[in-house]
Design an enzyme around this catalytic site. Sequence first.
Site, PDB file in Angstrom:
ATOM      1  CB  CYS A  77      50.694 -10.267  17.093  1.00 45.49           C
ATOM      2  SG  CYS A  77      52.464 -10.270  16.753  1.00 45.49           S
ATOM      3  NE  ARG A 118      50.584 -11.724  20.656  1.00 45.28           N
ATOM      4  CZ  ARG A 118      49.693 -10.792  20.945  1.00 45.28           C
ATOM      5  NH1 ARG A 118      48.541 -11.116  21.488  1.00 45.28           N
ATOM      6  NH2 ARG A 118      49.946  -9.517  20.694  1.00 45.28           N
ATOM      7  CG  ASP A 168      52.587 -10.053  23.715  1.00 49.69           C
ATOM      8  OD1 ASP A 168      53.589 -10.783  23.531  1.00 49.69           O
ATOM      9  OD2 ASP A 168      52.554  -8.850  23.392  1.00 49.69           O
TER      10      ASP A 168
END
Length: 156
Positions: free
Chosen positions: A7, A13, A123
């Site tokens: 990410c 994440r 996100d």
Amino acid sequence: MRILMVCLGNICRSPMADGWLRHKTKQHGLNLEVDSAGTANYHVGKKPDHRMRRLSLDFGVSIDELRARQFSVADFDNYDIIFAMDQNNEQNILQLARNNKEKEKVKLLLNELHPNQNLEVPDPYYGTDANFKEVIELLDHATDAFLFNHQLITKQ
């Protein structure tokens, strides 16, 4: 098989995707190596976001031992599959690829769950606990789909 989750900052994440896949690898006795990285260097050496660490424990997955690191070109040599959490990070990774073989390693994780839809893992960084939980559940399902799709487990 070696899997890398990627990410932006490697604190929300990708460490959670990493944590889920490590957890399931251990649970099913699989031979997978899993790691995570970020395309940016904002948080190198830091633990995952405190909200992600706290809430992941509610699901029985600890990610406390993970530390953020930045994606590097060498990761193409070290991993068989590189899963991006979103299209921006996918493009950032692809720009570093030296050839088509390396580009073929890069995939969007949610395509495992929803083939060819190019959906993104949202996100949660600027969101609420509910946003973090939503991402955790999504990554749980996506990692199950990966294991099933690659015939590493027989049911999701």
